[in-house]
Design a protein around this motif. Structure first.
Motif, PDB file in Angstrom:
ATOM      1  N   VAL A 173       0.812  -1.351  -0.159  1.00 25.03           N
ATOM      2  CA  VAL A 173      -0.129  -0.104  -0.109  1.00 25.03           C
ATOM      3  C   VAL A 173       0.900   1.205   0.049  1.00 25.03           C
ATOM      4  N   ASP A 174       1.867   1.174   0.809  1.00 24.60           N
ATOM      5  CA  ASP A 174       2.941   2.317   0.740  1.00 24.60           C
ATOM      6  C   ASP A 174       3.542   2.531  -0.440  1.00 24.60           C
ATOM      7  N   ALA A 175       3.784   1.456  -0.856  1.00 25.68           N
ATOM      8  CA  ALA A 175       4.448   1.586  -2.465  1.00 25.68           C
ATOM      9  C   ALA A 175       3.533   2.094  -3.586  1.00 25.68           C
ATOM     10  N   GLY A 176       2.377   2.249  -3.207  1.00 21.77           N
ATOM     11  CA  GLY A 176       1.398   2.797  -4.214  1.00 21.77           C
ATOM     12  C   GLY A 176       0.717   1.673  -5.041  1.00 21.77           C
ATOM     13  N   TYR A 177       0.913   0.299  -4.695  1.00 24.84           N
ATOM     14  CA  TYR A 177       0.235  -0.800  -5.584  1.00 24.84           C
ATOM     15  C   TYR A 177      -1.049  -0.808  -5.843  1.00 24.84           C
ATOM     16  N   VAL A 178      -1.519  -0.562  -4.722  1.00 30.34           N
ATOM     17  CA  VAL A 178      -3.041  -0.778  -4.487  1.00 30.34           C
ATOM     18  C   VAL A 178      -3.474   0.511  -3.419  1.00 30.34           C
ATOM     19  N   PRO A 179      -4.847   0.581  -3.380  1.00 28.40           N
ATOM     20  CA  PRO A 179      -5.458   1.585  -2.297  1.00 28.40           C
ATOM     21  C   PRO A 179      -5.153   1.232  -1.029  1.00 28.40           C
ATOM     22  N   ASN A 180      -5.304   1.981  -0.065  1.00 27.52           N
ATOM     23  CA  ASN A 180      -5.040   1.752   1.375  1.00 27.52           C
ATOM     24  C   ASN A 180      -6.387   0.866   2.248  1.00 27.52           C
ATOM     25  N   ASP A 181      -7.393   0.812   1.249  1.00 27.51           N
ATOM     26  CA  ASP A 181      -8.371   0.108   1.975  1.00 27.51           C
ATOM     27  C   ASP A 181      -8.348  -1.472   1.863  1.00 27.51           C
ATOM     28  N   TYR A 182      -7.212  -1.781   0.915  1.00 25.94           N
ATOM     29  CA  TYR A 182      -6.817  -3.012   0.756  1.00 25.94           C
ATOM     30  C   TYR A 182      -6.008  -3.742   1.833  1.00 25.94           C
ATOM     31  N   GLN A 183      -5.519  -2.719   2.621  1.00 23.69           N
ATOM     32  CA  GLN A 183      -4.254  -3.226   3.741  1.00 23.69           C
ATOM     33  C   GLN A 183      -5.123  -4.005   4.754  1.00 23.69           C
ATOM     34  N   VAL A 184      -4.231  -5.271   5.065  1.00 19.77           N
ATOM     35  CA  VAL A 184      -4.255  -6.302   5.876  1.00 19.77           C
ATOM     36  C   VAL A 184      -3.352  -5.965   7.113  1.00 19.77           C
ATOM     37  N   GLY A 185      -3.782  -5.809   8.074  1.00 21.31           N
ATOM     38  CA  GLY A 185      -2.568  -5.568   9.413  1.00 21.31           C
ATOM     39  C   GLY A 185      -3.135  -4.882  10.458  1.00 21.31           C
ATOM     40  N   GLN A 186      -2.096  -4.684  11.506  1.00 22.81           N
ATOM     41  CA  GLN A 186      -2.415  -3.954  12.754  1.00 22.81           C
ATOM     42  C   GLN A 186      -3.033  -2.724  12.511  1.00 22.81           C
ATOM     43  N   THR A 187      -2.623  -1.905  11.372  1.00 20.03           N
ATOM     44  CA  THR A 187      -2.987  -0.648  11.142  1.00 20.03           C
ATOM     45  C   THR A 187      -4.013  -0.629  10.024  1.00 20.03           C
ATOM     46  N   GLY A 188      -4.264  -1.840   9.445  1.00 18.31           N
ATOM     47  CA  GLY A 188      -5.067  -1.925   8.418  1.00 18.31           C
ATOM     48  C   GLY A 188      -6.459  -2.676   8.960  1.00 18.31           C
ATOM     49  N   LYS A 189      -7.070  -3.762   8.266  1.00 23.96           N
ATOM     50  CA  LYS A 189      -8.153  -4.355   8.508  1.00 23.96           C
ATOM     51  C   LYS A 189      -7.702  -5.658   9.263  1.00 23.96           C
ATOM     52  N   ILE A 190      -8.459  -6.183  10.217  1.00 19.54           N
ATOM     53  CA  ILE A 190      -8.406  -7.365  10.986  1.00 19.54           C
ATOM     54  C   ILE A 190      -9.096  -8.351  10.271  1.00 19.54           C
ATOM     55  N   VAL A 191      -8.645  -9.502   9.697  1.00 16.71           N
ATOM     56  CA  VAL A 191      -9.483 -10.700   8.933  1.00 16.71           C
ATOM     57  C   VAL A 191      -9.153 -11.649   9.518  1.00 16.71           C
ATOM     58  N   ALA A 192     -10.210 -12.745   9.317  1.00 17.65           N
ATOM     59  CA  ALA A 192     -10.038 -14.227   9.514  1.00 17.65           C
ATOM     60  C   ALA A 192     -10.803 -14.987   8.719  1.00 17.65           C
ATOM     61  N   PRO A 193     -10.501 -15.194   7.598  1.00 19.02           N
ATOM     62  CA  PRO A 193     -11.124 -15.660   6.554  1.00 19.02           C
ATOM     63  C   PRO A 193     -11.008 -17.263   6.482  1.00 19.02           C
TER      64      PRO A 193
END
Length: 314
Positions: A235-255
């Motif tokens: 995300v920081d490198a600009g590959y994708v928008p920040n709403d794709y981010q998974v992690g402590q400062t992004g989204k917590i997921v458990a698929p």
């Protein structure tokens, strides 16, 4: 001691409930035997009707006014504070909305918020992750009202149907907020929502570019009917928008299935996905930390492995 009754702040888009509400209700039922849901917004009859069908819910409080159409934190907090004295616990999912509203409620009530809980030990004792999930803190609160955000991956959702709660319509209280809604930019996607998806395919910095992300990750997600995710580095490198981010400062997921491609596995990323049921990692570095949490690991060049995987999936 006052009766234990929980109030869950519904997560919704005015028309329908978000799945995160069901996880929060599951936590609320462990805090107190009786659970009410607040549906505050504009033209919320659909969301309120859905809330009334949730298993285990006693009552749905519907506050419907154009002033709450955008669910800004200040006017929403005012509605919650008006109801707070009737409840021992006030809970919301630990989403962007929940984390925006409940700290304001806790501050006005002069109580300490209990953030991101993953387990209810007893009505006054809870567990929550600290140090990016590397340690679990057990926290006891003696506050008369517990204000809690719920990490949704820590609680299995209750059944969305089977309940028959009464819907009680209430008038909104005035908010003295000086903030106003200006605009919202939404990412439109036909893919599943990241936090609710059963399969997630995530790409990391190892992809090298946004073009490579679209060339490799998107087709793999299409084959699997998966949501798209990314590491913070991508995300920081600009590959994708920040709403794709998974992690402590992004989204917590458990698929059910999490596929990490070109992700080394920084602590903050692992904190956001290590509760996934099955984790598959593809990385050319055999020492990558992602392999420590992976159920299946493939040490290979992603430029070769991912196209072969897509081909194998037909």
């Amino acid at each position: 001691m006052a009766a234990l009754v929980s109030l869950v702040i519904a997560e919704h888009d005015n028309q329908s409930l978000k799945v995160a509400t069901l996880n929060a209700v599951a936590a609320a039922l462990q805090c107190a035997p009786e659970v009410d849901i607040l549906v505050a917004g504009s033209s919320t009859d659909g969301a309120a009707a859905a809330a009334a069908q949730i298993a285990g819910v006693r009552k749905v409080i519907q506050i419907d006014t154009p002033a709450l159409a955008d669910q800004l934190a200040e006017p929403l907090a005012a509605q919650i504070l008006n109801l707070a004295s009737s409840y021992s616990h006030i809970l919301a999912p630990a989403t962007a909305n929940g984390k925006n509203v409940l700290p304001r409620v806790a501050a006005k009530l002069d109580v300490a918020q209990l953030s991101d809980i993953i387990k209810v030990v007893s009505p006054d004792t809870f567990e929550r992750p600290i140090y990016a999930g590397n340690a679990i803190a057990t926290v006891q609160s003696i506050d008369p009202i517990k204000v809690i955000t719920v990490r949704t991956t820590g609680f299995d959702p209750v059944a969305a149907i089977g309940g028959s709660a009464a819907i009680e319509k209430q008038t909104a209280v005035e908010s003295t907020s000086s903030s106003s809604f200006v605009g919202r930019e939404l990412t439109k996607s036909d893919r599943p929502e990241l936090t609710a998806a059963k399969i997630i395919v995530s790409g990391g910095r190892g992809l090298g570019s946004g073009e490579k992300y679209q060339e490799l990750i998107a087709p793999l997600a299409d084959k699997l009917g998966a949501a798209l995710g990314a590491s913070r580095a991508a995300v920081d490198a600009g590959y994708v928008p920040n709403d794709y981010q998974v992690g402590q400062t992004g989204k917590i997921v458990a698929p059910q299935l999490y596929i990490a491609v070109g992700i080394s596995g920084a602590i903050q990323h692992l904190a956001g996905m290590k509760d996934s049921k099955v984790i598959v990692a593809i990385n050319k570095d055999p020492e990558a930390p992602i392999f420590s949490v992976a159920d299946y690991g493939l040490v290979a060049d992603l430029n070769t492995a991912v196209p072969e995987l897509i081909k194998a999936l037909g």
